[in-house]
Design a protein around this motif. Sequence first.
Motif, short mmCIF file in Angstrom:
data_model
loop_
_atom_site.label_atom_id
_atom_site.label_comp_id
_atom_site.label_asym_id
_atom_site.label_seq_id
_atom_site.Cartn_x
_atom_site.Cartn_y
_atom_site.Cartn_z
N PRO A 1 1.04 -12.73 15.06
CA PRO A 1 1.86 -12.69 13.84
C PRO A 1 1.12 -12.23 12.58
CG PRO A 1 2.40 -14.65 15.09
CD PRO A 1 1.22 -14.00 15.78
N ALA A 2 -0.09 -12.70 12.35
CA ALA A 2 -0.82 -12.32 11.14
C ALA A 2 -1.18 -10.84 11.12
CB ALA A 2 -2.09 -13.16 11.00
N ASP A 3 -1.47 -10.28 12.28
CA ASP A 3 -1.92 -8.89 12.35
C ASP A 3 -0.81 -7.88 12.07
OD1 ASP A 3 -4.88 -8.70 14.14
OD2 ASP A 3 -3.88 -10.60 13.81
N ILE A 4 0.44 -8.28 12.26
CA ILE A 4 1.57 -7.37 12.05
C ILE A 4 1.57 -6.78 10.64
CG2 ILE A 4 4.10 -7.26 11.89
CD1 ILE A 4 4.14 -9.34 14.20
N SER A 5 1.25 -7.58 9.63
CA SER A 5 1.30 -7.10 8.25
C SER A 5 0.21 -6.08 7.94
CB SER A 5 1.24 -8.26 7.27
OG SER A 5 0.03 -8.96 7.41
N ILE A 6 -0.79 -5.96 8.80
CA ILE A 6 -1.87 -5.00 8.59
C ILE A 6 -1.44 -3.59 8.99
CG2 ILE A 6 -4.22 -4.38 9.35
CD1 ILE A 6 -4.58 -7.47 9.83
N ILE A 7 -0.50 -3.49 9.92
CA ILE A 7 -0.14 -2.21 10.52
C ILE A 7 0.28 -1.15 9.50
CG2 ILE A 7 1.31 -1.04 12.24
CD1 ILE A 7 -0.91 -3.13 13.24
N PRO A 8 1.22 -1.41 8.59
CA PRO A 8 1.60 -0.34 7.64
C PRO A 8 0.45 0.09 6.73
CG PRO A 8 2.80 -2.38 7.16
CD PRO A 8 2.04 -2.60 8.43
N ILE A 9 -0.42 -0.84 6.38
CA ILE A 9 -1.56 -0.52 5.52
C ILE A 9 -2.55 0.36 6.28
CG2 ILE A 9 -3.50 -1.51 4.21
CD1 ILE A 9 -1.64 -4.09 4.02
N LEU A 10 -2.79 0.01 7.54
CA LEU A 10 -3.70 0.81 8.37
C LEU A 10 -3.12 2.19 8.64
CD1 LEU A 10 -6.27 1.10 10.01
CD2 LEU A 10 -5.09 -0.05 11.91
N LYS A 11 -1.83 2.28 8.89
CA LYS A 11 -1.21 3.59 9.13
C LYS A 11 -1.32 4.48 7.90
CE LYS A 11 2.47 3.95 11.63
NZ LYS A 11 3.82 3.78 12.21
N ASP A 12 -1.13 3.92 6.72
CA ASP A 12 -1.30 4.69 5.48
C ASP A 12 -2.74 5.17 5.35
OD1 ASP A 12 1.34 4.43 4.73
OD2 ASP A 12 0.97 2.81 3.29
N TYR A 13 -3.69 4.31 5.68
CA TYR A 13 -5.10 4.69 5.61
C TYR A 13 -5.38 5.85 6.57
CZ TYR A 13 -10.15 4.56 5.98
OH TYR A 13 -11.47 4.92 5.98
N LEU A 14 -4.89 5.75 7.79
CA LEU A 14 -5.12 6.80 8.79
C LEU A 14 -4.49 8.13 8.37
CD1 LEU A 14 -4.67 4.67 12.01
CD2 LEU A 14 -6.80 5.65 11.17
N LYS A 15 -3.33 8.08 7.72
CA LYS A 15 -2.69 9.31 7.23
C LYS A 15 -3.53 9.98 6.15
CE LYS A 15 2.15 8.16 7.87
NZ LYS A 15 3.32 7.67 7.19
N SER A 16 -4.14 9.18 5.30
CA SER A 16 -4.90 9.74 4.20
C SER A 16 -6.34 10.08 4.59
CB SER A 16 -4.91 8.79 3.01
OG SER A 16 -5.56 7.58 3.32
N HIS A 17 -6.74 9.72 5.81
CA HIS A 17 -8.09 10.04 6.32
C HIS A 17 -7.93 10.65 7.72
CE1 HIS A 17 -8.80 6.93 3.28
NE2 HIS A 17 -9.98 7.49 3.12
#
Length: 135
Positions: free
Chosen positions: A115-131
Motif C-alpha cells: 500500500p505505501a509504495d503505490i503513491s511512489i509510482i506516479p512520482i517515479l514515472k514522472d522522473y523516468l519521463k524527464s530522464h
Amino acid sequence: MKKIEVAAAAIIDHNHVLITKRKGGDFDGLWEFPGGKIEPKESQKEAVVREIKEELRFDVIPKSHLTTIQHAYPNFHLTMHVYICEVKSGKPTLTEHASYQWVSSIELDTIDWLPADISIIPILKDYLKSHPSIK
C-alpha cells in the motif's frame, strides 16, 4: 501508534527499475522498492546503501532524493524516504525476498504493490519521463 522511518531505493538500470517481492509476514507476495529501517546516527543515504547490500548483496549509489511519503498502516505509521539509485557493482542476490525483477515505466502500473509504495509510482514515472537516457 508506532512510527517507523525507512529509506528505500528506486534502483534504475537501462531505464528499468528493480523491485522486490515480499516473503512472509502480513504483506507476503506484494511488491516493494527495496530498503529498510534507518539505524540510529545513520543518514537516509547510508541506510539505502546498507539495506541493499544486506538484502540483495550488491552495491548502489544514491543519486538523488525522489520523494518522502507518509502512510498509515493499521498498526504503525510509516515514513519512507525514496532515493534514485544506480548500480555501483554486482548483481542482485536474494537473501530476504521471494523474487525480484527489473520493470519498465509502463509495467509499474501492473504490479501488486504494498500500500505505501503505490503513491511512489506516479512520482517515479514522472522522473523516468524527464530522464529518458538513464543507464
